[in-house]
Design an enzyme around this catalytic site. Structure first.
Site, PDB file in Angstrom:
ATOM      1  CB  CYS A 147       9.102  14.673 -14.896  1.00  0.00           C
ATOM      2  SG  CYS A 147       9.755  13.383 -15.981  1.00  0.00           S
ATOM      3  CD  GLN A 199      -1.040  -5.868   2.345  1.00  0.00           C
ATOM      4  OE1 GLN A 199      -2.108  -5.243   2.200  1.00  0.00           O
ATOM      5  NE2 GLN A 199      -0.797  -6.604   3.421  1.00  0.00           N
ATOM      6  CG  ASN A 230      -2.093  -8.868  13.268  1.00  0.00           C
ATOM      7  OD1 ASN A 230      -2.065  -8.184  14.291  1.00  0.00           O
ATOM      8  ND2 ASN A 230      -2.469  -8.376  12.097  1.00  0.00           N
ATOM      9  N   PRO A 231      -0.579  -9.483  16.446  1.00  0.00           N
ATOM     10  CG  PRO A 231       0.791  -7.926  17.517  1.00  0.00           C
ATOM     11  CD  PRO A 231       0.417  -8.434  16.161  1.00  0.00           C
ATOM     12  CE1 TYR A 234       2.181   9.788  -0.532  1.00  0.00           C
ATOM     13  CE2 TYR A 234       3.426   7.794  -0.071  1.00  0.00           C
ATOM     14  CZ  TYR A 234       2.229   8.416  -0.347  1.00  0.00           C
ATOM     15  OH  TYR A 234       1.070   7.664  -0.431  1.00  0.00           O
ATOM     16  CG  HIS A 249       0.275  -1.887  -1.854  1.00  0.00           C
ATOM     17  ND1 HIS A 249      -0.161  -2.122  -0.572  1.00  0.00           N
ATOM     18  CD2 HIS A 249      -0.624  -2.503  -2.665  1.00  0.00           C
ATOM     19  CE1 HIS A 249      -1.280  -2.842  -0.612  1.00  0.00           C
ATOM     20  NE2 HIS A 249      -1.569  -3.108  -1.861  1.00  0.00           N
ATOM     21  N   GLY A 309       1.620  -9.379   9.910  1.00  0.00           N
ATOM     22  CA  GLY A 309       1.601  -7.935  10.149  1.00  0.00           C
ATOM     23  C   GLY A 309       0.707  -7.146   9.222  1.00  0.00           C
ATOM     24  CB  THR A 310      -1.340  -7.498   6.544  1.00  0.00           C
ATOM     25  OG1 THR A 310      -2.314  -6.766   5.782  1.00  0.00           O
ATOM     26  CG2 THR A 310      -1.606  -8.986   6.429  1.00  0.00           C
ATOM     27  CB  CYS A 316       7.423  14.748 -19.566  1.00  0.00           C
ATOM     28  SG  CYS A 316       6.691  14.261 -17.984  1.00  0.00           S
TER      29      CYS A 316
HETATM   30  C1  BV8 Z   1      -7.441  -1.381  -6.617  1.00  0.00           C
HETATM   31  C2  BV8 Z   1       0.690   2.416  -0.785  1.00  0.00           C
HETATM   32  C3  BV8 Z   1      -8.638  -1.365  -8.649  1.00  0.00           C
HETATM   33  C4  BV8 Z   1       0.496   3.873  -0.517  1.00  0.00           C
HETATM   34  C5  BV8 Z   1      -1.387   1.292  -0.100  1.00  0.00           C
HETATM   35  C6  BV8 Z   1     -12.564  -4.856  -2.785  1.00  0.00           C
HETATM   36  C7  BV8 Z   1     -13.240  -4.749  -1.594  1.00  0.00           C
HETATM   37  C8  BV8 Z   1     -13.185  -3.581  -0.847  1.00  0.00           C
HETATM   38  C9  BV8 Z   1     -12.433  -2.478  -1.291  1.00  0.00           C
HETATM   39  C10 BV8 Z   1     -11.766  -2.594  -2.463  1.00  0.00           C
HETATM   40  C11 BV8 Z   1     -11.811  -3.765  -3.223  1.00  0.00           C
HETATM   41  N1  BV8 Z   1     -11.040  -3.574  -4.339  1.00  0.00           N
HETATM   42  C12 BV8 Z   1     -10.528  -2.323  -4.303  1.00  0.00           C
HETATM   43  C13 BV8 Z   1     -10.962  -1.706  -3.171  1.00  0.00           C
HETATM   44  C14 BV8 Z   1     -10.628  -0.350  -2.791  1.00  0.00           C
HETATM   45  C15 BV8 Z   1      -9.292  -0.279  -2.049  1.00  0.00           C
HETATM   46  C16 BV8 Z   1      -9.390  -0.944  -0.696  1.00  0.00           C
HETATM   47  O1  BV8 Z   1      -9.009  -2.086  -0.543  1.00  0.00           O
HETATM   48  N2  BV8 Z   1      -9.867  -0.192   0.274  1.00  0.00           N
HETATM   49  C17 BV8 Z   1      -9.939  -0.704   1.635  1.00  0.00           C
HETATM   50  C18 BV8 Z   1      -9.461   0.381   2.592  1.00  0.00           C
HETATM   51  C19 BV8 Z   1     -11.370  -1.109   1.909  1.00  0.00           C
HETATM   52  N3  BV8 Z   1      -8.225  -0.865  -2.806  1.00  0.00           N
HETATM   53  C20 BV8 Z   1      -7.599  -0.142  -3.744  1.00  0.00           C
HETATM   54  O2  BV8 Z   1      -7.926   0.990  -4.031  1.00  0.00           O
HETATM   55  C21 BV8 Z   1      -6.457  -0.820  -4.475  1.00  0.00           C
HETATM   56  N4  BV8 Z   1      -6.599  -0.619  -5.886  1.00  0.00           N
HETATM   57  O3  BV8 Z   1      -8.086  -2.267  -6.152  1.00  0.00           O
HETATM   58  O4  BV8 Z   1      -7.463  -1.016  -7.959  1.00  0.00           O
HETATM   59  C22 BV8 Z   1      -9.498  -0.132  -8.608  1.00  0.00           C
HETATM   60  C23 BV8 Z   1      -9.270   0.849  -9.565  1.00  0.00           C
HETATM   61  C24 BV8 Z   1     -10.090   1.990  -9.559  1.00  0.00           C
HETATM   62  C25 BV8 Z   1     -11.103   2.140  -8.608  1.00  0.00           C
HETATM   63  C26 BV8 Z   1     -11.300   1.153  -7.619  1.00  0.00           C
HETATM   64  C27 BV8 Z   1     -10.494   0.016  -7.617  1.00  0.00           C
HETATM   65  C28 BV8 Z   1      -5.122  -0.181  -4.093  1.00  0.00           C
HETATM   66  C29 BV8 Z   1      -4.754  -0.540  -2.689  1.00  0.00           C
HETATM   67  C30 BV8 Z   1      -3.306  -0.051  -2.405  1.00  0.00           C
HETATM   68  C31 BV8 Z   1      -3.336   1.227  -1.605  1.00  0.00           C
HETATM   69  N5  BV8 Z   1      -1.978   1.610  -1.223  1.00  0.00           N
HETATM   70  N6  BV8 Z   1      -0.110   1.636   0.160  1.00  0.00           N
HETATM   71  C32 BV8 Z   1       1.164   4.293   0.765  1.00  0.00           C
HETATM   72  O5  BV8 Z   1       1.677   3.438   1.532  1.00  0.00           O
HETATM   73  O6  BV8 Z   1       1.167   5.516   0.998  1.00  0.00           O
HETATM   74  S1  BV8 Z   1      -2.233   0.356   1.002  1.00  0.00           S
HETATM   75  C33 BV8 Z   1      -1.665   0.567   2.579  1.00  0.00           C
HETATM   76  O7  BV8 Z   1      -2.464  -0.327   3.349  1.00  0.00           O
HETATM   77  C34 BV8 Z   1      -0.239   0.153   2.841  1.00  0.00           C
HETATM   78  O8  BV8 Z   1       0.470  -0.323   1.730  1.00  0.00           O
HETATM   79  C35 BV8 Z   1      -0.404  -1.024   3.785  1.00  0.00           C
HETATM   80  O9  BV8 Z   1       0.558  -1.975   3.621  1.00  0.00           O
HETATM   81  C36 BV8 Z   1      -1.734  -1.506   3.338  1.00  0.00           C
HETATM   82  C37 BV8 Z   1      -2.425  -2.512   4.174  1.00  0.00           C
HETATM   83  O10 BV8 Z   1      -2.338  -2.108   5.469  1.00  0.00           O
HETATM   84  P1  BV8 Z   1      -1.471  -3.048   6.442  1.00  0.00           P
HETATM   85  O11 BV8 Z   1      -0.161  -3.326   5.825  1.00  0.00           O
HETATM   86  O12 BV8 Z   1      -2.305  -4.207   6.800  1.00  0.00           O
HETATM   87  O13 BV8 Z   1      -1.212  -2.074   7.631  1.00  0.00           O
HETATM   88  P2  BV8 Z   1      -2.246  -1.683   8.769  1.00  0.00           P
HETATM   89  O14 BV8 Z   1      -1.694  -0.497   9.458  1.00  0.00           O
HETATM   90  O15 BV8 Z   1      -3.631  -1.649   8.214  1.00  0.00           O
HETATM   91  O16 BV8 Z   1      -2.210  -2.947   9.762  1.00  0.00           O
HETATM   92  C38 BV8 Z   1      -1.011  -3.270  10.442  1.00  0.00           C
HETATM   93  C39 BV8 Z   1      -1.258  -4.604  11.103  1.00  0.00           C
HETATM   94  O17 BV8 Z   1      -0.055  -5.009  11.758  1.00  0.00           O
HETATM   95  C40 BV8 Z   1      -2.344  -4.551  12.161  1.00  0.00           C
HETATM   96  O18 BV8 Z   1      -3.236  -5.636  11.981  1.00  0.00           O
HETATM   97  C41 BV8 Z   1      -1.575  -4.721  13.483  1.00  0.00           C
HETATM   98  O19 BV8 Z   1      -2.315  -5.459  14.442  1.00  0.00           O
HETATM   99  C42 BV8 Z   1      -0.374  -5.496  13.041  1.00  0.00           C
HETATM  100  N7  BV8 Z   1       0.842  -5.303  13.833  1.00  0.00           N
HETATM  101  C43 BV8 Z   1       1.231  -4.212  14.528  1.00  0.00           C
HETATM  102  N8  BV8 Z   1       2.433  -4.440  15.105  1.00  0.00           N
HETATM  103  C44 BV8 Z   1       2.809  -5.695  14.727  1.00  0.00           C
HETATM  104  C45 BV8 Z   1       1.810  -6.243  13.922  1.00  0.00           C
HETATM  105  N9  BV8 Z   1       1.888  -7.474  13.390  1.00  0.00           N
HETATM  106  C46 BV8 Z   1       2.987  -8.204  13.668  1.00  0.00           C
HETATM  107  N10 BV8 Z   1       4.012  -7.747  14.427  1.00  0.00           N
HETATM  108  C47 BV8 Z   1       3.954  -6.505  14.974  1.00  0.00           C
HETATM  109  N11 BV8 Z   1       4.967  -6.059  15.748  1.00  0.00           N
END
Ligand code: BV8
Length: 253
Positions: A147, A100, A213-214, A66, A118, A187-188, A150
Site C-alpha cells: 500500500c 454478485q 438459468n440453464p 486475482y 461482492h 445466472g446464479t 501504510c
Molecule cells: C457473510 C467475491 C457474514 C470473491 C464471493 C447462511 C447460510 C449458509 C452459509 C452462509 C450463510 N451466511 C454466510 C454463510 C457463509 C458464506 C456462504 O454463503 N457460503 C456458501 C458457499 C454456503 N457466505 C459468506 O461468507 C458471505 N459473508 O455472510 O458475512 C459472516 C461473517 C463472518 C463469518 C461468517 C459469516 C460472503 C459471501 C461472498 C463471497 N464472495 N465473490 C471472488 O469472486 O473471488 S461469492 C462468489 O460466489 C462469486 O461472487 C459468485 O458470484 C458467488 C455466487 O456464485 P454464482 O454467481 O451463483 O456463480 P456459480 O458459479 O455458483 O453459479 C453460476 C450459475 O450460472 C450456475 O447456476 C449455472 O447454471 C448458471 N449459468 C451458467 N451459464 C449460464 C448460466 N446462467 C445463465 N446463463 C448462462 N449462460
C-alpha cells in the site's frame, strides 16, 4: 418463444429488481465461480482461495489468482445479456440492478447504477487498513504489492467468504427487494448467502420471481417463471418482445 411468457409480468411491473451471478458473464468467456478453474488454477478450489485465511497463508498465491482473473475479465466484452439488461432500464418504470459478480461487465455494458454486493476485482485495497488504490498496483518488486499509504499488503477489493458484505450495498439491495413487484434471478446458483436470500425475500414478499438459468437452483421451486435458457440468448428476446406494442409479442408464444 419462451421469452414471451414473461412479457406480461414485466409490462405490469412498477419496480423491477434484477440480481445477477457469474452465469450472466459466462457467455463473455468469464468462467463461472464454480466452473473448473483452468490451467495452473485447476488444482485450486475457488471457495478455498477466496478467503482471508488463504491470503494470510499465501498472499502471493491469492494475489496471482486475482491478477489472472482480472486479466481474463479485461480481455472479455459484455455479452448480449449484459446489453439487454442495460436497455431494460429504459423499458420499465424503475429498475434496480444488483450483482454478485466482481467483473464490472454490467457497467461496461452501460448499466448506470450497479449494486456490487461482492465488490470488484478491478479495484485493489490494502488488507491491513483498507486504503483503496487509485490504480491496480503492479506486483513488482513485491508480491503482493504494498500500500502506498501504510505499506500494508494489497488485496482485491472483493468480499471473501467469512467477510461481511458492504453494509450500504446490502441495505440498498434489501430495500429495493422490499419495494419490488418483480424480481429477476439471473445466472446464479443461489447458494451464497446473504445474496441468495434476496430471491427468497422477494418471493416471500409476493413479488413475481423470474429465474433465468440453464440449471435448477434452490430458488427454482419458489419462482413463478423459470427459463432454463442462457441469459445471453433469452434476455435479448425479452427486450425484442418488450419493444413490440403490447399484445403482438405475446401472440408469438
Ligand atoms: C457473510 C467475491 C457474514 C470473491 C464471493 C447462511 C447460510 C449458509 C452459509 C452462509 C450463510 N451466511 C454466510 C454463510 C457463509 C458464506 C456462504 O454463503 N457460503 C456458501 C458457499 C454456503 N457466505 C459468506 O461468507 C458471505 N459473508 O455472510 O458475512 C459472516 C461473517 C463472518 C463469518 C461468517 C459469516 C460472503 C459471501 C461472498 C463471497 N464472495 N465473490 C471472488 O469472486 O473471488 S461469492 C462468489 O460466489 C462469486 O461472487 C459468485 O458470484 C458467488 C455466487 O456464485 P454464482 O454467481 O451463483 O456463480 P456459480 O458459479 O455458483 O453459479 C453460476 C450459475 O450460472 C450456475 O447456476 C449455472 O447454471 C448458471 N449459468 C451458467 N451459464 C449460464 C448460466 N446462467 C445463465 N446463463 C448462462 N449462460
Amino acid at each position: 418463444m419462451v421469452a414471451a411468457s414473461v412479457v406480461p409480468a414485466i409490462r405490469r411491473a412498477r419496480h423491477v429488481v434484477v440480481m445477477t451471478g457469474a452465469g450472466t458473464s459466462a457467455e463473455s468467456g468469464v468462467p463461472t465461480f464454480r466452473e473448473a478453474q483452468t490451467g495452473l488454477w485447476s488444482q485450486y478450489d475457488p471457495l478455498q482461495l477466496a478467503t482471508p485465511e488463504a491470503f494470510e497463508e499465501n498472499a502471493a498465491l491469492v494475489w496471482d489468482w486475482y491478477v489472472w482473473r482480472r486479466n481474463k475479465v479485461l480481455a472479455a466484452e459484455p455479452n448480449a445479456g449484459h446489453l439487454a439488461l442495460a436497455e431494460l432500464e429504459s423499458l420499465v418504470p424503475r429498475l434496480t440492478l444488483i450483482t454478485q459478480n466482481v467483473d464490472g461487465l454490467h457497467q461496461r455494458a452501460g448499466s448506470p447504477h450497479v449494486i456490487e454486493l461482492h465488490g470488484s476485482l478491478l479495484r485493489a485495497r490494502c488488507f491491513e487498513r483498507g486504503h483503496l488504490a487509485a490504480t491496480w498496483p503492479a506486483c513488482v518488486p513485491q508480491n503482493p504489492p504494498r500500500c502506498d499509504v501504510c505499506g500494508g499488503r494489497m488485496r482485491p477489493d472483493v468480499v471473501w467468504f467469512h467477510e461481511s458484505l458492504p453494509t450500504a450495498a446490502l441495505q440498498e439491495a434489501e430495500q429495493a427487494v422490499l419495494a419490488a413487484d418483480l424480481f429477476f434471478s439471473i445466472g446464479t446458483s443461489s447458494v451464497v448467502y446473504p445474496a441468495a436470500g434476496l430471491g427468497m425475500l422477494a418471493s416471500e414478499r409476493g413479488a413475481t420471481v423470474i429465474e433465468i438459468n440453464p440449471s435448477a437452483t434452490p430458488l427454482t421451486p419458489h419462482a413463478d417463471h423459470v427459463l432454463h435458457e442462457p441469459s445471453g440468448r433469452v434476455l435479448p428476446d425479452i427486450i425484442a418482445c418488450l419493444r413490440d406494442p403490447p399484445g403482438s409479442a405475446e401472440s408469438r408464444r
